[in-house]
Design a protein around this motif. Structure first.
Motif, short mmCIF file in Angstrom:
data_model
loop_
_atom_site.label_atom_id
_atom_site.label_comp_id
_atom_site.label_asym_id
_atom_site.label_seq_id
_atom_site.Cartn_x
_atom_site.Cartn_y
_atom_site.Cartn_z
N HIS A 183 0.76 -1.08 -0.14
CA HIS A 183 0.18 -0.03 0.00
C HIS A 183 0.85 1.21 0.05
O HIS A 183 1.75 1.57 0.91
N ASN A 184 0.66 2.05 -0.87
CA ASN A 184 1.71 3.40 -1.14
C ASN A 184 0.64 4.37 -0.51
O ASN A 184 -0.02 5.02 -1.09
N CYS A 185 0.99 4.81 0.60
CA CYS A 185 0.39 5.88 1.20
C CYS A 185 1.49 7.15 1.40
O CYS A 185 1.50 7.72 2.58
N HIS A 221 4.91 8.69 -5.25
CA HIS A 221 3.87 7.75 -5.65
C HIS A 221 4.64 6.99 -7.10
O HIS A 221 4.33 5.79 -6.98
N ASN A 268 5.56 3.04 -6.55
CA ASN A 268 4.64 2.21 -7.43
C ASN A 268 5.42 1.36 -8.53
O ASN A 268 5.30 0.19 -8.66
N VAL A 288 -0.15 -3.59 -5.88
CA VAL A 288 0.07 -2.31 -5.65
C VAL A 288 -1.30 -1.53 -5.45
O VAL A 288 -2.36 -1.54 -6.29
N ALA A 322 -2.62 2.11 -4.39
CA ALA A 322 -1.89 3.29 -4.12
C ALA A 322 -2.92 4.53 -3.77
O ALA A 322 -4.05 4.54 -4.27
N GLU A 323 -2.27 5.37 -2.92
CA GLU A 323 -3.31 6.69 -2.60
C GLU A 323 -3.13 7.55 -4.00
O GLU A 323 -2.44 7.34 -4.76
N LEU A 361 -2.50 9.41 -8.63
CA LEU A 361 -1.76 8.30 -9.11
C LEU A 361 -0.35 8.56 -9.09
O LEU A 361 0.65 7.95 -8.71
N ALA A 405 -3.45 -3.59 -9.74
CA ALA A 405 -2.92 -2.21 -9.28
C ALA A 405 -4.18 -1.39 -9.28
O ALA A 405 -4.98 -1.17 -10.18
N VAL A 443 -6.00 2.25 -7.19
CA VAL A 443 -6.00 3.49 -6.60
C VAL A 443 -7.16 3.79 -5.67
O VAL A 443 -8.40 3.39 -5.93
#
Length: 381
Positions: A70-72, A78, A82, A92, A94-95, A98, A119, A121
């Motif tokens: 989790h990309n926060c 980002h 990612n 992934v 992601a927040e 993008l 992937a 968002v």
């Protein structure tokens, strides 16, 4: 079945919320976290009761065998985060936004096209029960779409001494309010209608050309300290934007997004008018859906799983009268993504926003900035 192994990168407000939501799913093991430094990562791991922590995401990638990350992180991270995990074959989530620009988004989409990987968002407002109910009615009962209107208003940047990393274009990107909350509104209206924004004309404004930047760190949404030293900072990103748009089917609409409207904390509102009825929903009154009629009494549909059906009912966790909101929307957003992974399903059969959806929001943001700069209509490819 063994639990999916997950890593969290970024442990601020949103990252901590992701951890809490993941634990409510039950089929996930949060294995490791990464914050802004090794010391911060250790503190976050202890606070969130996560077994492992690392100084940076490259170390996590090298040491952990993860199924999902989790990309926060802040916006400028980002793309590299990612990209690194997608290339390693890790799913992934992601927040938003993008990425910082469409060039970065295209590169990520090329990576995904060559790999068997998922992937998503986090456009979590898609995942409220009454939003799903609203989507069903828009597509089945509203008739011909006439007009869309709405806003997303906040006040946490109202004063000149309000500051966040989001103000810095190097960290937040060329757009602030549009990329941050305008992207949420645009994703929601496109999700509800099933149509993309194809052209728009916009006006953006900077309310405080100069802000006072604190010399010590201040977290977003945190109450300002009384004893803080400041330095002057020239602002380059917008505080609000007003947009006229047309969808690909010709339906017209308008919206305003702002972070400088006093008294509005997280005020996302959307109304869709059609030839048979109108529908409106407010995030701050998420358990109510307004249904407007011409020749009969208007309706206020209150969230109650016993009165809903299909996915709208599935997104409820408690009986009617037990208020649900943002945390359940986040949980549903993550759950939808994980359900697709576990089923090895087609993302088109699920409601989570894909990286292609995220790239669409980046295109819209760039179009809004261009339109405001050139004072003209802009077509979105």
């Amino acid at each position: 079945m063994s639990k999916l192994k997950v890593g969290i990168i970024g442990t601020g407000f949103v990252g901590a919320a992701h951890v809490e939501a993941l634990r409510r799913l039950g089929n996930v093991e949060v294995r490791a976290v990464v914050a802004s430094s090794l010391e911060s990562s250790k503190k976050a791991a202890e606070k969130l009761n996560v077994p492992a922590y690392y100084a940076d995401y490259q170390e996590m990638l090298a040491e952990e065998e993860l199924d999902v990350v989790h990309n926060c992180t802040p916006n400028f991270l980002h793309f590299p985060v990612n990209k690194a995990f997608l290339e390693a074959g890790v799913h992934v989530f992601a927040e938003k936004p993008l990425v910082m620009n469409t060039k970065e988004g295209n590169e990520l989409l090329e990576i995904i096209a060559d790999k068997n990987i998922y992937a998503g968002v986090n456009y979590n407002y898609r995942h409220y029960p009454l939003v799903k109910k609203m989507q069903n009615q828009v597509q089945e009962e509203l008739g011909k779409l006439f007009h869309i209107q709405g806003h997303y208003l906040q006040d946490w940047m109202l004063f000149e001494n309000d500051y966040s990393w989001r103000v810095d274009p190097e960290k937040g990107g060329k757009s602030r309010v549009v990329a941050d909350i305008g992207s949420h509104f645009c994703d929601l209206l496109q999700y509800l209608t099933g149509k993309k924004i194809k052209r728009l004309i916009a006006n953006t404004k900077i309310v405080h050309p100069e802000r006072k930047r604190p010399l010590s760190e201040v977290k977003s949404f945190a109450q300002a300290e009384k004893e803080v030293e400041y330095e002057s900072y020239q602002v380059e990103t917008e505080d609000y934007a007003s947009v006229l748009f047309e969808l690909e089917n010709g339906t017209a609409g308008n919206f305003t997004v702002s972070q400088v409207d006093a008294g509005h904390k997280n005020d996302l509102f959307i109304e869709i008018s059609g030839s048979k009825k109108s529908l409106s929903w407010s995030q701050e009154k998420a358990n109510h859906l307004f249904i407007g009629h011409r020749e009969e009494a208007n309706q206020d549909l209150v969230r109650d799983p016993s009165l809903l059906e299909g996915k709208a009912a599935e997104r409820c966790y408690y009986p009617g009268g037990h208020i649900e909101g943002w945390s359940e929307g986040l949980k549903n957003s993550i759950k939808d993504f994980y359900d697709c992974i576990l089923a090895a399903g087609d993302p088109a059969d699920y409601d989570f926003a894909t990286f292609a959806d995220g790239q669409q929001e980046v295109k819209i943001t760039e179009a809004i900035l261009k339109s405001s700069r050139e004072q003209n209509w802009v077509e979105i490819d």
